[in-house]
Design an enzyme around this catalytic site. Sequence first.
Site, PDB file in Angstrom:
ATOM      1  N   HIS A   1       0.849  -1.198   0.000  1.00  0.00           N
ATOM      2  CA  HIS A   1       0.000   0.000   0.000  1.00  0.00           C
ATOM      3  C   HIS A   1       0.887   1.251   0.000  1.00  0.00           C
ATOM      4  O   HIS A   1       1.885   1.313   0.703  1.00  0.00           O
ATOM      5  CB  HIS A   1      -0.904  -0.028   1.240  1.00  0.00           C
ATOM      6  CG  HIS A   1      -1.964   1.013   1.211  1.00  0.00           C
ATOM      7  ND1 HIS A   1      -1.723   2.323   1.575  1.00  0.00           N
ATOM      8  CD2 HIS A   1      -3.268   0.965   0.838  1.00  0.00           C
ATOM      9  CE1 HIS A   1      -2.840   3.012   1.440  1.00  0.00           C
ATOM     10  NE2 HIS A   1      -3.787   2.220   0.992  1.00  0.00           N
TER      11      HIS A   1
ATOM     12  N   GLU B   1      -4.161   2.171  -7.223  1.00  0.00           N
ATOM     13  CA  GLU B   1      -4.496   3.217  -6.259  1.00  0.00           C
ATOM     14  C   GLU B   1      -3.580   4.416  -6.485  1.00  0.00           C
ATOM     15  O   GLU B   1      -2.465   4.448  -5.952  1.00  0.00           O
ATOM     16  CB  GLU B   1      -4.285   2.708  -4.830  1.00  0.00           C
ATOM     17  CG  GLU B   1      -5.228   1.631  -4.389  1.00  0.00           C
ATOM     18  CD  GLU B   1      -5.409   1.676  -2.878  1.00  0.00           C
ATOM     19  OE1 GLU B   1      -6.535   1.843  -2.438  1.00  0.00           O
ATOM     20  OE2 GLU B   1      -4.409   1.575  -2.152  1.00  0.00           O
TER      21      GLU B   1
HETATM   22  P1  PGA Z   1      -9.606   5.914   0.680  1.00  0.00           P
HETATM   23  O1  PGA Z   1      -8.457   4.836   0.953  1.00  0.00           O
HETATM   24  O2  PGA Z   1     -10.798   5.182   0.153  1.00  0.00           O
HETATM   25  O3  PGA Z   1      -9.843   6.559   2.013  1.00  0.00           O
HETATM   26  O4  PGA Z   1      -9.052   6.881  -0.314  1.00  0.00           O
HETATM   27  C1  PGA Z   1      -8.176   3.840   0.015  1.00  0.00           C
HETATM   28  C2  PGA Z   1      -6.996   3.026   0.486  1.00  0.00           C
HETATM   29  O5  PGA Z   1      -6.141   3.564   1.184  1.00  0.00           O
HETATM   30  O6  PGA Z   1      -6.889   1.836   0.175  1.00  0.00           O
END
Ligand code: PGA
Length: 264
Positions: A96, A173
């Site tokens: 992540h 992401e």
């Molecule tokens: P968020 O987080 O939906 O608050 O943007 C997503 C993540 O960190 O996986």
Amino acid sequence: MHSKKLIVGNLKMHGRLKWNEDMLTALLTKIGKINNLDIALCLPFPYLWRAQSILSGTNIAWGSQNVSQYEDGAFTGSISSYMVAEFGCRYATIGHSKRRALTSENFQSAANRFTQALKANLTPIFCVGEKEGEREKGNAKAVVESQVRALLGSLDPQMLELMFKNKAVFAYEPAWAIGTENFAKPKAANEMHEMIRKIIAEKNSEYAKQVKIIYGGSMTPDNAEALLTMDNIDGGLVGRCSIDPSAFSQICETANQLKCGETS
Ligand code: PGA
């Protein structure tokens, strides 16, 4: 490619034991009967045992938010993939971007964590995505491509086989969208997912058709439909909205109406 979408809640470091119990119970009431969707929650390590007792036998799977890059040994403070597997975890998020920003994790260690998760029979959710500055310079695609290639290039044939078998998931992401008010434009995200799928196809074209490539970064009940109807967006990795059972359930209800590879 018409499999179920996948919605994963990333609970980060929120809540205490009682809050977790209440949240899991509330979610079961709201979405415990949904059957056209794969759902998972990635919880803090100490609460995995509770997820196991509350969620076993339900339609909600659970997972950890990380695993060690090592299997065993003198690694104070680390938790191995085999340990979380003992608590019934099906998934583990790996690499992540917030962990990479806040700790010394890098792509090499993320690839090692990915391998460890596979060996323990978990389904790793491998996170990739560009930073704000990389996007501003027009390098977003190149960055994500190099991240995916770095992972795939580091896996030997046996690990690649395990990756196909355990149905490893990829999460796009964009770092600039995580925990902000900004989410990626659905079309732009879809193009990124398509590119990731094409890179995976170079290793295994059948797997590339089935692999779940989910989107994360400020997914909400308001934007979920626009994102999830894109044909290469197979689900969501949901942070903030996963700590609100109503918001998370709404996203799940939206995804429950859709299938992978279909646009509405
Ligand atoms: P968020 O987080 O939906 O608050 O943007 C997503 C993540 O960190 O996986």
